[in-house]
Design an enzyme around this catalytic site. Structure first.
Site, short mmCIF file in Angstrom:
data_model
loop_
_atom_site.label_atom_id
_atom_site.label_comp_id
_atom_site.label_asym_id
_atom_site.label_seq_id
_atom_site.Cartn_x
_atom_site.Cartn_y
_atom_site.Cartn_z
N ASP A 1 0.81 -1.22 0.00
CA ASP A 1 0.00 0.00 0.00
C ASP A 1 0.85 1.27 0.00
OD1 ASP A 1 -2.30 1.51 0.09
OD2 ASP A 1 -2.60 1.28 2.24
N HIS A 2 0.33 2.30 -0.65
CA HIS A 2 0.92 3.64 -0.66
C HIS A 2 2.40 3.63 -1.02
CE1 HIS A 2 -2.43 6.22 0.46
NE2 HIS A 2 -2.85 5.24 1.25
N GLU B 1 -3.42 -0.24 -8.15
CA GLU B 1 -4.38 0.75 -7.64
C GLU B 1 -3.73 2.12 -7.69
OE1 GLU B 1 -6.95 -0.15 -4.38
OE2 GLU B 1 -6.48 1.74 -3.37
N LYS C 1 -8.76 8.72 10.27
CA LYS C 1 -8.39 7.41 10.77
C LYS C 1 -9.23 6.99 11.97
CE LYS C 1 -4.95 7.05 7.88
NZ LYS C 1 -4.95 6.06 6.79
N HIS D 1 -10.20 4.45 0.94
CA HIS D 1 -9.06 4.42 1.86
C HIS D 1 -9.46 4.98 3.21
CE1 HIS D 1 -5.45 3.94 -1.04
NE2 HIS D 1 -6.52 3.33 -1.53
#
Length: 526
Positions: free
Chosen positions: A167-168, A281, A323, A356
């Site tokens: 991810d990221h 992605e 978050k 996300h």
């Protein structure tokens, strides 16, 4: 095939094997045991398959039905599991509805499997999902993330397939590190290349920014760009999206460099792993301003023009996806905008819309499910960690208070790379909460975010007296101070740490009542 009932190393296979783990594969019987000796891989191979055991590491013994191997949960053995046991190797998810179940502890996959089975349905899980930022903060490697998911899926008998999301990713080095560990989903984060000032810049400033775009990397020109978007509107399933020269130039100024970066990262990946063997992605969610419908179309069309193939895209939506808490914003406005984004993904793809910071966004889950018609990916990471902290509050109040107090101290620094709005001053003070009410601290907005974003500091705290605590819920520690003062080299210190990690318990043992009593966090440097 029958399996020997006992083996060396203190393992009684008949009593200690996790029943769901048992599987016949590659001509042998495989399983995972848990005992006082710690978790172990067991493989029973008949004479016809005994050569298989040479791929693994562990102790072997001969019995009446073949050769039994008892081995550690090591990287080598995990790699053999993925290669030999069907359903354990991650695979491309493509357009199937999916959910990322990030595990910051390396212990949550069994719980995630139980939750998936309880919920039913056909959502494809992505057990191994961590960002480079999360790995850096927890001191874990891509391979450690992958292996933890492998062992958890193996133990619980999950054989229905899974993805693995790196991810990221911001650099080609990030790609290479995760590719080597076996990840199959690569989320490219071009956020550093997004120019959010383009939304409000004067036309002359936008023009200067457009002139400075990497036109060679984009294989394009200003004239060519404007010619492609000359139509004043684009109809997207009945939604009219308006375009003008100004709208196009602002979109290019904002996202042009990001498009070029994604194309570069994609080509690097495609040169190393065949197209069709990975999911890509594109993530532009961690930016300051929302992605408009016109900007979404621009990004999709330009990526397609440059030959990029992707499975999902994460726009920056209106409102706030913070978050660990529910969506913050105008829900009807979110739904109206989200419907257009979902339609764009169908018309200019198809590809999935990715949510996300998706943990706890209960108010918008039904909206996302309805408007995407299944073309959706939900990305979560912190919930399992927070629920582990809640469990500590239930069974070890003193430890919880230490973790919470430490998190409050760390919050202002640790929140720097997150989009959060909690204020530590508004969170309940540790001393003001009764033991019975400690688990409920996780339900208070500010405290929940404080605990969420400080996970890295909590999990990597080093002791003040030179002893490395292997697990906050166990008393085992590695003395690094004496070797350091005795002149140990960096390689020797590294080996001490690796040896400590090797004997680190697989689980916390909360259900067995294993709570550390020798020192609380405030006494070990936390």
């Amino acid at each position: 095939m029958a399996i020997e009932t006992s083996a060396g190393s203190g393992v009684n296979v008949a009593e200690d094997m996790a029943p769901a783990s048992r599987v016949e594969a590659a001509g042998a019987t495989w399983g995972l045991t848990r005992s006082a000796a710690g978790p172990r891989l067991v493989v029973q191979a008949p004479p016809s398959a005994v050569a298989l055991l040479s791929e693994l590491e562990g102790e072997t013994s001969s019995g009446s039905v073949g050769t039994l191997l008892v081995g550690p949960l090591s990287p080598k053995n995990a790699a053999v599991l993925r290669a030999r046991v069907p359903g354990l190797a991650p695979e491309p998810v493509r357009l199937r509805t999916s959910a990322g179940l990030g595990d910051r502890l390396g212990l949550a996959t069994p719980g995630h499997v139980r939750a998936l089975r309880a919920a039913g349905g056909d959502v494809v899980p992505v057990f191994a999902q961590q960002s480079i930022r999360e790995m850096t903060r927890t001191g874990r490697t891509p391979l450690e993330v992958m292996d933890a998911a492998t062992w958890g899926a193996f133990e619980t008998g999950w054989r229905q397939g899974m993805g693995a999301d790196a991810d990221h990713l911001k650099t080609t080095d990030d790609i290479d590190a995760c590719l080597a560990a076996g990840f199959t989903w690569f989320t490219i984060d071009p956020g550093a290349h997004v120019d959010g000032t383009a939304d409000t810049a004067l036309p002359a400033q936008v023009s200067v920014a457009v002139d400075a775009l990497p036109w060679a990397a984009l294989d394009d020109s200003r004239a060519g760009l404007l010619a492609r978007y000359a139509a004043p509107t684009i109809d997207v399933e009945g939604h009219v999206v308006r375009f003008s020269d100004e709208i196009v130039l602002r979109a290019a100024a904002k996202y042009g460099r990001a498009v070029a970066h994604v194309a570069t990262m994609y080509r690097h990946l495609a040169a190393k792993l065949a197209i069709g063997r990975f999911d890509l992605e594109v993530s532009v969610d961690e930016t300051d301003t929302p992605t408009t419908a016109a900007e979404h179309i621009y990004v999709a069309k330009e990526l397609r023009r440059l030959g990029v193939q992707w499975a999902s895209l994460a726009p920056r939506f209106v409102g706030r996806f913070e978050k660990g808490v529910d969506y913050i914003g105008d829900i009807p406005a979110f739904e109206a905008e989200f419907a257009v984004h979902a339609a764009i993904a169908r018309q200019f793809g198809p590809y999935k819309i990715s949510l996300h910071s998706g943990s706890d966004k209960f108010s918008i889950y039904p909206i996302a499910a309805a408007h995407t018609r299944g073309l959706v990916h939900l990305k979560t990471a912190g919930t399992s960690y927070l629920e582990a902290v809640r469990t500590i509050g239930q069974v070890a109040p003193a430890l919880f208070r230490d973790i919470y107090a430490f998190a409050l101290e760390r919050y202002d620094e640790d929140k720097a790379t997150y989009h959060v709005s909690a204020e530590a001053s508004k969170a309940p003070k540790p001393s003001a909460v009764s033991d019975a009410d400690l688990p409920g601290v996780l339900d208070q907005f500010d405290a929940r975010q404080v605990l969420h974003v400080t996970f890295g500091s909590v999990l990597t705290t080093r002791t003040a007296d030179g002893r490395l605590r292997l697990c906050l819920l166990r008393e085992g520690e590695v003395d690094l101070l004496k070797p350091l003062r005795s002149g140990a080299t960096l390689d020797q210190l590294r080996q001490l740490i690796l040896d400590g990690i090797w004997v680190k318990p697989w689980g916390h043992g909360l259900e067995e009542g294993l709570i550390p009593l020798n020192r609380v966090m405030s006494e070990i440097g936390g």
